[in-house]
Design an enzyme around this catalytic site. Structure first.
Site, PDB file in Angstrom:
ATOM      1  N   GLU A   1      -6.302 -10.370  -1.973  1.00  0.00           N
ATOM      2  CA  GLU A   1      -7.068 -10.202  -0.736  1.00  0.00           C
ATOM      3  C   GLU A   1      -8.564 -10.088  -1.031  1.00  0.00           C
ATOM      4  O   GLU A   1      -9.272  -9.271  -0.442  1.00  0.00           O
ATOM      5  CB  GLU A   1      -6.583  -8.961   0.031  1.00  0.00           C
ATOM      6  CG  GLU A   1      -5.101  -8.963   0.330  1.00  0.00           C
ATOM      7  CD  GLU A   1      -4.637  -7.775   1.168  1.00  0.00           C
ATOM      8  OE1 GLU A   1      -5.492  -7.130   1.827  1.00  0.00           O
ATOM      9  OE2 GLU A   1      -3.424  -7.490   1.182  1.00  0.00           O
TER      10      GLU A   1
ATOM     11  N   ASP B   1     -12.388  -9.988  -1.246  1.00  0.00           N
ATOM     12  CA  ASP B   1     -13.690 -10.148  -0.597  1.00  0.00           C
ATOM     13  C   ASP B   1     -14.638  -9.120  -1.205  1.00  0.00           C
ATOM     14  O   ASP B   1     -14.199  -8.157  -1.857  1.00  0.00           O
ATOM     15  CB  ASP B   1     -13.630 -10.038   0.935  1.00  0.00           C
ATOM     16  CG  ASP B   1     -12.879  -8.823   1.455  1.00  0.00           C
ATOM     17  OD1 ASP B   1     -12.875  -7.772   0.789  1.00  0.00           O
ATOM     18  OD2 ASP B   1     -12.296  -8.915   2.552  1.00  0.00           O
TER      19      ASP B   1
ATOM     20  N   GLU C   1       0.802  -1.225   0.000  1.00  0.00           N
ATOM     21  CA  GLU C   1       0.000   0.000   0.000  1.00  0.00           C
ATOM     22  C   GLU C   1       0.840   1.285   0.000  1.00  0.00           C
ATOM     23  O   GLU C   1       0.707   2.131   0.894  1.00  0.00           O
ATOM     24  CB  GLU C   1      -0.974  -0.023   1.177  1.00  0.00           C
ATOM     25  CG  GLU C   1      -1.919  -1.217   1.123  1.00  0.00           C
ATOM     26  CD  GLU C   1      -2.862  -1.326   2.311  1.00  0.00           C
ATOM     27  OE1 GLU C   1      -2.852  -0.426   3.183  1.00  0.00           O
ATOM     28  OE2 GLU C   1      -3.620  -2.315   2.373  1.00  0.00           O
TER      29      GLU C   1
ATOM     30  N   ASN D   1       1.936  -4.596  -3.422  1.00  0.00           N
ATOM     31  CA  ASN D   1       0.536  -4.954  -3.196  1.00  0.00           C
ATOM     32  C   ASN D   1      -0.250  -3.702  -2.797  1.00  0.00           C
ATOM     33  O   ASN D   1       0.209  -2.915  -1.967  1.00  0.00           O
ATOM     34  CB  ASN D   1       0.499  -5.991  -2.057  1.00  0.00           C
ATOM     35  CG  ASN D   1      -0.850  -6.613  -1.821  1.00  0.00           C
ATOM     36  OD1 ASN D   1      -1.468  -7.143  -2.736  1.00  0.00           O
ATOM     37  ND2 ASN D   1      -1.310  -6.585  -0.571  1.00  0.00           N
TER      38      ASN D   1
ATOM     39  N   HIS E   1     -10.467  -5.706  -2.390  1.00  0.00           N
ATOM     40  CA  HIS E   1     -11.481  -5.541  -1.347  1.00  0.00           C
ATOM     41  C   HIS E   1     -12.610  -4.737  -1.987  1.00  0.00           C
ATOM     42  O   HIS E   1     -12.543  -3.514  -2.083  1.00  0.00           O
ATOM     43  CB  HIS E   1     -10.902  -4.809  -0.135  1.00  0.00           C
ATOM     44  CG  HIS E   1      -9.872  -5.591   0.608  1.00  0.00           C
ATOM     45  ND1 HIS E   1     -10.169  -6.793   1.217  1.00  0.00           N
ATOM     46  CD2 HIS E   1      -8.547  -5.359   0.842  1.00  0.00           C
ATOM     47  CE1 HIS E   1      -9.071  -7.263   1.806  1.00  0.00           C
ATOM     48  NE2 HIS E   1      -8.076  -6.422   1.576  1.00  0.00           N
TER      49      HIS E   1
END
Length: 336
Positions: free
Chosen positions: A255, A257, A150, A191, A227
């Site tokens: 990651e 979801d 990030e 990432n 996300h």
């Protein structure tokens, strides 16, 4: 792929599709893995652990928190790997691919890092030592590392982290080079979130990767966190994944979801199924997208409600460990 994964991968690849589950279908689609994040506190839940070890669904594991800086170097120069080793040993015993997460991030840092007021040279030395020691400890057991996590704001500018404020962007190549020296066989990633579709942040990521490659800095992949929010999968997802691959690196959905405003309804769950299918189909369509990791597999342990009050139900299994329509969406994404 590490040798210890070859036999299990060949086994997955020869199973009939009618008997296949998520990891098997991913391999059949030409991908390296489908996996999940997990956390140490969850490992006392026996039914959870049983499904976590089901390599038909999960052929890869990411430690959600126990390899981060606060967990591994709580005081300067003093390292502790017990929690991370628990996840690593679980993956090893199950024959699952292990992803390292992460080396350098602005969050979950011990106070000695954030409040140290280190100068440029000192902080770069700290970054180098942390990355070298962490990656060396897991050498040979980690398939890929999120070395930098990030680094960008949503507008594409660099995040004003303790690392950036002291070193500019120099901490990034410093970390990547230290990681490469520590484990030459691990793939090194940057990432980030909100880089699923085209936009300022995705462009910034692409520019950074191009710059690193032009300088000879080791960089193997871009981690697209994903996300997402129900009904809001970017329409440029596949195009953007391909654009990243065109830079000469691989990509992974790291990651995944898909959260919703609670309570969950049949309509929201149906849209969530479609959204999972869309993401998986995009990865399937891009040859350089090597795998997908969901950010834990059950709503019982999802991070979403704690970070987004009033939202949740983001995972493919519900709080009772029962498959939701999203599971079928993943199946459809790999097979249709």
């Amino acid at each position: 792929m590490p040798a210890k994964h070859i036999i299990s991968t060949l086994f997955l690849a020869i199973l009939p599709v009618g008997y296949c589950q998520l990891a098997q279908l991913a391999v059949a689609a030409g991908k390296t893995y489908f996996g999940t994040a997990t956390d140490n506190s969850e490992l006392t839940d026996s039914p959870y652990v049983a499904q976590l070890g089901n390599t038909s669904d999960f052929h890869q594991i990411t430690a959600a928190n126990s390899m981060k800086w606060d967990a591994t170097e709580p005081s300067r120069g003093t390292f502790t790997f017990a929690a991370g080793d628990t996840i690593a040993n679980l993956a090893l015993n199950n024959g699952q691919i292990l992803r390292g997460h992460n080396c350098v991030w602005h969050n979950q840092l011990p106070s000695w890092v954030t409040s140290g007021n280190f100068d440029n040279a000192t902080l770069l030395s700290i970054v180098e030592n942390h990355c070298s020691t962490l990656v060396s400890h897991y050498k040979g057991n980690i398939d890929s590392w999120d070395v930098i996590n990030e680094p960008f704001n949503d507008d594409g500018t660099f995040r004003q982290s303790v690392f950036f404020n002291a070193t500019g962007t120099t901490y990034i190549p410093t970390a990547l080079r230290a990681a490469r020296a520590a484990d030459p066989n691990a793939k090194l990633y940057i990432n980030d979130f909100n880089i699923e579709g085209t936009g300022a942040k995705s462009t910034a990521m692409a520019n950074l990767v191009q710059s690193l490659k032009s300088q000879g800095v080791p960089i193997d992949g871009i981690g697209v966190q994903a996300h997402l929010i129900v009904g809001e999968v970017p329409p440029t997802l596949q195009q953007n994944l391909q654009s990243f691959v065109n830079l000469g690196v691989e990509v992974a959905i790291t990651e995944l979801d898909v959260r919703m405003t609670l309570p969950a309804t049949d309509a929201l769950l149906a849209q969530q199924q479609q959204d999972y299918q869309t993401v998986i189909r995009a990865c399937k369509a891009v040859s350089g997208c090597i795998g997908v990791t969901i950010w834990d597999w059950t709503d019982k342990y999802s991070w979403v409600p704690g970070s987004f009050p009033g939202q949740g139900a983001a995972c493919p299994w519900d709080e009772n460990l029962v498959k939701k329509p999203a599971y079928q969406g993943i199946v459809n994404g790999w097979t249709q």
